[in-house]
Design a protein around this motif. Sequence first.
Motif, PDB file in Angstrom:
ATOM      1  N   ARG A 445      -6.088  11.013  -0.993  1.00  0.00           N
ATOM      2  CA  ARG A 445      -7.532  11.616  -1.003  1.00  0.00           C
ATOM      3  C   ARG A 445      -8.477  10.295  -0.930  1.00  0.00           C
ATOM      4  O   ARG A 445      -9.516  10.621  -0.116  1.00  0.00           O
ATOM      5  CB  ARG A 445      -7.573  12.276  -2.411  1.00  0.00           C
ATOM      6  N   ALA A 446      -8.051   9.259  -1.606  1.00  0.00           N
ATOM      7  CA  ALA A 446      -9.211   8.210  -1.431  1.00  0.00           C
ATOM      8  C   ALA A 446      -8.981   7.733   0.183  1.00  0.00           C
ATOM      9  O   ALA A 446     -10.145   7.168   0.678  1.00  0.00           O
ATOM     10  CB  ALA A 446      -8.644   6.952  -2.251  1.00  0.00           C
ATOM     11  N   PHE A 447      -8.067   7.967   1.043  1.00  0.00           N
ATOM     12  CA  PHE A 447      -7.886   7.642   2.347  1.00  0.00           C
ATOM     13  C   PHE A 447      -8.646   8.871   3.253  1.00  0.00           C
ATOM     14  O   PHE A 447      -8.613   8.825   4.403  1.00  0.00           O
ATOM     15  CB  PHE A 447      -6.593   7.466   2.756  1.00  0.00           C
ATOM     16  N   GLY A 448      -9.010   9.790   2.604  1.00  0.00           N
ATOM     17  CA  GLY A 448      -9.969  10.927   3.304  1.00  0.00           C
ATOM     18  C   GLY A 448      -8.833  12.142   3.290  1.00  0.00           C
ATOM     19  O   GLY A 448      -9.411  12.918   4.100  1.00  0.00           O
ATOM     20  N   LEU A 449      -7.856  12.090   2.958  1.00  0.00           N
ATOM     21  CA  LEU A 449      -7.083  13.305   2.941  1.00  0.00           C
ATOM     22  C   LEU A 449      -7.251  14.361   1.875  1.00  0.00           C
ATOM     23  O   LEU A 449      -6.528  14.713   1.287  1.00  0.00           O
ATOM     24  CB  LEU A 449      -5.505  12.971   2.928  1.00  0.00           C
ATOM     25  N   ALA A 483      -6.624  -0.071  10.151  1.00  0.00           N
ATOM     26  CA  ALA A 483      -6.652  -1.074  11.078  1.00  0.00           C
ATOM     27  C   ALA A 483      -7.822  -1.924  10.766  1.00  0.00           C
ATOM     28  O   ALA A 483      -7.705  -2.799  11.156  1.00  0.00           O
ATOM     29  CB  ALA A 483      -6.852  -0.128  12.343  1.00  0.00           C
ATOM     30  N   ARG A 484      -8.725  -1.669   9.951  1.00  0.00           N
ATOM     31  CA  ARG A 484      -9.881  -2.302   9.659  1.00  0.00           C
ATOM     32  C   ARG A 484      -9.979  -2.984   8.229  1.00  0.00           C
ATOM     33  O   ARG A 484     -11.073  -3.423   7.917  1.00  0.00           O
ATOM     34  CB  ARG A 484     -11.406  -1.525   9.810  1.00  0.00           C
ATOM     35  N   GLY A 485      -8.804  -3.159   7.956  1.00  0.00           N
ATOM     36  CA  GLY A 485      -8.445  -3.758   6.726  1.00  0.00           C
ATOM     37  C   GLY A 485      -8.568  -3.141   5.214  1.00  0.00           C
ATOM     38  O   GLY A 485      -9.342  -3.700   4.190  1.00  0.00           O
ATOM     39  N   GLY A 486      -8.663  -1.764   5.389  1.00  0.00           N
ATOM     40  CA  GLY A 486      -8.793  -1.103   3.981  1.00  0.00           C
ATOM     41  C   GLY A 486     -10.124  -0.554   3.745  1.00  0.00           C
ATOM     42  O   GLY A 486     -10.159   0.090   2.576  1.00  0.00           O
ATOM     43  N   VAL A 487     -10.902  -0.196   4.937  1.00  0.00           N
ATOM     44  CA  VAL A 487     -12.246   0.144   4.594  1.00  0.00           C
ATOM     45  C   VAL A 487     -12.216   1.459   5.599  1.00  0.00           C
ATOM     46  O   VAL A 487     -11.843   1.499   6.682  1.00  0.00           O
ATOM     47  CB  VAL A 487     -13.425  -0.626   5.243  1.00  0.00           C
ATOM     48  N   LEU A 488     -12.898   2.697   4.531  1.00  0.00           N
ATOM     49  CA  LEU A 488     -12.649   3.978   5.302  1.00  0.00           C
ATOM     50  C   LEU A 488     -14.260   4.318   5.928  1.00  0.00           C
ATOM     51  O   LEU A 488     -15.142   4.074   5.097  1.00  0.00           O
ATOM     52  CB  LEU A 488     -12.421   5.108   4.182  1.00  0.00           C
ATOM     53  N   PHE A 489     -14.409   4.630   7.138  1.00  0.00           N
ATOM     54  CA  PHE A 489     -15.701   4.768   7.674  1.00  0.00           C
ATOM     55  C   PHE A 489     -15.537   6.487   7.993  1.00  0.00           C
ATOM     56  O   PHE A 489     -14.550   6.923   8.152  1.00  0.00           O
ATOM     57  CB  PHE A 489     -15.779   4.478   9.136  1.00  0.00           C
ATOM     58  N   PRO A 504     -19.457   1.287   3.093  1.00  0.00           N
ATOM     59  CA  PRO A 504     -18.328   2.128   3.181  1.00  0.00           C
ATOM     60  C   PRO A 504     -17.377   1.821   2.120  1.00  0.00           C
ATOM     61  O   PRO A 504     -17.132   0.698   1.621  1.00  0.00           O
ATOM     62  CB  PRO A 504     -17.830   1.980   4.549  1.00  0.00           C
ATOM     63  N   PRO A 505     -16.746   3.005   1.786  1.00  0.00           N
ATOM     64  CA  PRO A 505     -15.862   2.648   0.313  1.00  0.00           C
ATOM     65  C   PRO A 505     -14.428   1.718   1.001  1.00  0.00           C
ATOM     66  O   PRO A 505     -13.787   1.989   1.968  1.00  0.00           O
ATOM     67  CB  PRO A 505     -15.214   3.981   0.113  1.00  0.00           C
ATOM     68  N   ARG A 506     -14.005   0.984   0.078  1.00  0.00           N
ATOM     69  CA  ARG A 506     -12.785   0.313   0.173  1.00  0.00           C
ATOM     70  C   ARG A 506     -11.681   0.981  -0.479  1.00  0.00           C
ATOM     71  O   ARG A 506     -11.744   1.062  -1.521  1.00  0.00           O
ATOM     72  CB  ARG A 506     -12.667  -1.178  -0.163  1.00  0.00           C
ATOM     73  N   VAL A 507     -10.650   1.285   0.235  1.00  0.00           N
ATOM     74  CA  VAL A 507      -9.518   1.983  -0.285  1.00  0.00           C
ATOM     75  C   VAL A 507      -8.533   1.126  -0.772  1.00  0.00           C
ATOM     76  O   VAL A 507      -8.031   1.420  -1.986  1.00  0.00           O
ATOM     77  CB  VAL A 507      -8.713   2.942   0.871  1.00  0.00           C
ATOM     78  N   ASP A 742      -8.664   2.306 -11.196  1.00  0.00           N
ATOM     79  CA  ASP A 742      -9.497   2.841 -10.153  1.00  0.00           C
ATOM     80  C   ASP A 742     -10.556   3.737 -11.063  1.00  0.00           C
ATOM     81  O   ASP A 742     -10.339   4.670 -12.075  1.00  0.00           O
ATOM     82  CB  ASP A 742      -8.779   4.074  -9.390  1.00  0.00           C
ATOM     83  N   PRO A 743     -11.923   3.397 -10.861  1.00  0.00           N
ATOM     84  CA  PRO A 743     -12.811   3.964 -11.980  1.00  0.00           C
ATOM     85  C   PRO A 743     -13.061   5.460 -11.419  1.00  0.00           C
ATOM     86  O   PRO A 743     -13.677   6.099 -12.279  1.00  0.00           O
ATOM     87  CB  PRO A 743     -14.134   2.982 -11.626  1.00  0.00           C
ATOM     88  N   ASP A 744     -12.709   5.904 -10.503  1.00  0.00           N
ATOM     89  CA  ASP A 744     -12.697   7.347  -9.868  1.00  0.00           C
ATOM     90  C   ASP A 744     -11.733   8.344 -10.424  1.00  0.00           C
ATOM     91  O   ASP A 744     -11.788   9.534 -10.146  1.00  0.00           O
ATOM     92  CB  ASP A 744     -13.049   7.436  -8.213  1.00  0.00           C
ATOM     93  N   VAL A 745     -10.713   7.808 -11.115  1.00  0.00           N
ATOM     94  CA  VAL A 745      -9.443   8.373 -11.270  1.00  0.00           C
ATOM     95  C   VAL A 745      -9.383   8.448 -12.777  1.00  0.00           C
ATOM     96  O   VAL A 745      -9.737   7.500 -13.591  1.00  0.00           O
ATOM     97  CB  VAL A 745      -8.025   7.660 -11.013  1.00  0.00           C
ATOM     98  N   PRO A 746      -9.387   9.732 -13.663  1.00  0.00           N
ATOM     99  CA  PRO A 746      -9.256  10.129 -14.921  1.00  0.00           C
ATOM    100  C   PRO A 746      -8.344   9.120 -15.620  1.00  0.00           C
ATOM    101  O   PRO A 746      -7.129   8.971 -15.015  1.00  0.00           O
ATOM    102  CB  PRO A 746      -9.134  11.531 -15.376  1.00  0.00           C
ATOM    103  N   PRO A 747      -8.644   8.379 -16.923  1.00  0.00           N
ATOM    104  CA  PRO A 747      -7.561   7.434 -17.331  1.00  0.00           C
ATOM    105  C   PRO A 747      -6.181   8.127 -17.606  1.00  0.00           C
ATOM    106  O   PRO A 747      -5.170   7.449 -17.357  1.00  0.00           O
ATOM    107  CB  PRO A 747      -8.213   6.945 -18.734  1.00  0.00           C
ATOM    108  N   GLU A 748      -6.201   9.206 -18.106  1.00  0.00           N
ATOM    109  CA  GLU A 748      -4.889   9.786 -18.300  1.00  0.00           C
ATOM    110  C   GLU A 748      -3.837  10.079 -17.029  1.00  0.00           C
ATOM    111  O   GLU A 748      -2.743  10.307 -17.008  1.00  0.00           O
ATOM    112  CB  GLU A 748      -4.875  11.302 -19.009  1.00  0.00           C
TER     113      GLU A 748
END
Length: 813
Positions: A445-449, A483-489, A504-507, A742-748
């Motif tokens: 999902r972080a990669f945009g899926l 291809a751009r080093g881990g950054v999602l546009f 832009p977010p770094r994945v 990952d701060p965006d993912v719940p700790p559990e």
Amino acid sequence: MDAAAPAPRAPARRRRRAARFARLAAAAACVPLALAGLAVAAVEIASRLVELPPDLDRPAGSLRLLDRKGRLLREVRSGRETRARPVPLDALSPHVVPAILAAEDRRFREHGGVDVLAVGRAVVQNALSGEVVSGASTITMQLARLLRGGDRTLANKFLEAALARKLERTFDKRRILEEYLNRAPYGNQIEGIEAAAWGYFRKSARDLSLGEAAALAALPRSPELYDPYRRRENLLARRDRILDRMLRFGWIDEAGRRRAQAERLRIHPPLRRFEAPHFVEAILAGHRDLAGDVRTTLDLDLQRRVETIVERVVASLRDRGGRDAAVVVLDNATGDVLAYVGSADFFDPDAGQVDGARALRQPGSALKPLTYALAFESGFTPASVLPDVPSSFLTAAGDRYEPRNYDGRFHGPVRAREALANSFNVPAIWLAERLTPQRVLETYRAFGLTMLDRPADHYGVAITLGDGEVTLLALTNAYAALARGGVLFPVRMLAGDPPPPGDPPRVVRPATAWLVTDVLADRRARLAAFGEGNVLELPFRAAAKTGTSKSYRDNWTVGYTREVTVGVWVGNFSGEPMGNVSGITGAGPLFREVLLAAMEGRKAEPWPRPAGLVEVRVCPLSGLPAGPDCPHAVAEWLPEAAARAPAETCTWHRRLPIDRRNGRLAGLDCPEEWVERPLFEVFPPEFAAWAADAGRAAPPTGDSPLCPLRPDDGEAEGDGVPGAARPVTLAWPEDGSRFSLDPDVPPEFQTIAITARVRDATPVTRATFLVDGRPIGESAAPFRATWRLEPGRHELAVRLPGGATDRVTVEVR
């Protein structure tokens, strides 16, 4: 004489009749004037009450989508179902205004919107006939009719006149004329002088000749009667009459009239261009408020080449059941869509208008690079050895799942580089289990899926094999992030779209993206599965991955250079399986041709290697630093921390003392002349069964009765009895592994699976797992425990009931 007496009275009677007729005629003559006066007064009163139409401020222009170089892709009609292109009065040829005034309203600059005498004439004629047979429309009244709409009735005529007066009091003549010229009907669903000039003459209204301007001025009165395509003679006759009027009014001279009437009009066929149909439809679906000329990111030259390639390749697959394909090409520096083909034939009545770039399909192994990206983020390296052996995994439904590879074989211990490059299934599933499906899903999902919207337990470990549906567009963009080093546009289709606010977010870290790219571009690493001379071998360095869904329903190949990313899907929109067509044989050839076309004129630059990676010589079998007994070594890139962490050299290749008299292990007391030290492969226990099935020579397990092993001989060898394994080994994570919260993912959900190997385990053997000395779980085979990540450095340990223990240290940031 008496009989002739009445004769002198006849002239008197005639005079009386003539006088009565004259009085009646005079009275009749006053009627039109009286009616006209009443009409004008009523119009004036009504004009104070009518309101200006709300769309007067901005004429509705049609949308013209252009490619990145300004070439037309498609013209989308305005809200009135016409093609329109508003233009200011100053941008018109000097012949346009005189021609339209001569054709429609020569007193335009003199009247106040309503021509009183003409209205009187029309009122009388229309009243006598009971219907509209004569008009008195000025240009202002025609504009009012265009703004109001409605049928040609006396009531509407009255309201048009009232609105015309309102317009005259509100705007100056230039504005009224400009509004009219931008809204007048020119036939063939064309609205406005600029759209007419382009539609019929392929030029701007700024460049119209006198003859062309007069011809277009003929159209608004009756576009159907003077249709340039079907009534050309009528059009030319009216054009000539307009030119005659212009001469009579003194607006042109005789020579100009003759030249214009002799001019041959080159009427172009109707515009029917519809380039990149699925791309255009995708823009229209996401942008409802576009108007005018809008430049897109599409490269029309590349688009046409890709469409041709798709058509040819799909034709070659039809005999194997493949009828549809889709392609996306992205510019990595910007996220711009350079080419977008949604189907092999947009006009195919069966499924041509299905957009394969946005359709949800199962991606097969094309998701594996994202799984390995998470693994590299979590402490694995391309040198980490993964098991490709018969294995059983628990599915989300609680069933046991035994994955197989595409070639039907198991390859034993394989380094992560080989496992990903050759798309082996078992190692990918093994990774997904240890990383946990939840973390794998969050990474996708972080990669945009984000279309993978079900809970992790719905997908289970099979998610890494594509057991979920994604779109080609989103998956191609995920690869572009690598291809751009881990950054999602974000994907960009309109050239004028600004980037989102903020960075832009770094994945993943740059080093992780580079390692995945290096593996996917490694020609040698994929030889085992794809062989020499496969379609992924290109004249420049490119990273690529194939995928095939169940029953050959979907073929994928996605890959990239530093400059562009190409995604390809091949299959059937109906879901019908193809005949033994895989990603390398179906989508692969199409990918190759498209990438070659996309890179034409570009130089393939190498990916800059990020700081923090070092090259290490490792054993290709164990992935450990090559030892003195390793037959050969290969170069591998590792994170600096992993490369510098204290690690033993390869213990899988070992020279063991053998009593040549019986081929058994020799003890230290064995005379040297009876001892030989051949090289053996000493596999960890989880690979023993595979090694035996593969016919790999195993070291002897018993010692020589002529010179048996002493109890302390094992210590001399470093890890117990020569050739034997430790009682218990903490298999994963490896010592020195690093994990990131990952701060965006719940700790559990931020957990890892700690796994161990136990020698000589029985069904009742249990192992205890500890973190910093604190037990977190106890497990029978397969020995594993789940631990929720906590910041800091931690000691992970596994302990058997007899006390045998193994430990590693990890760091969580």
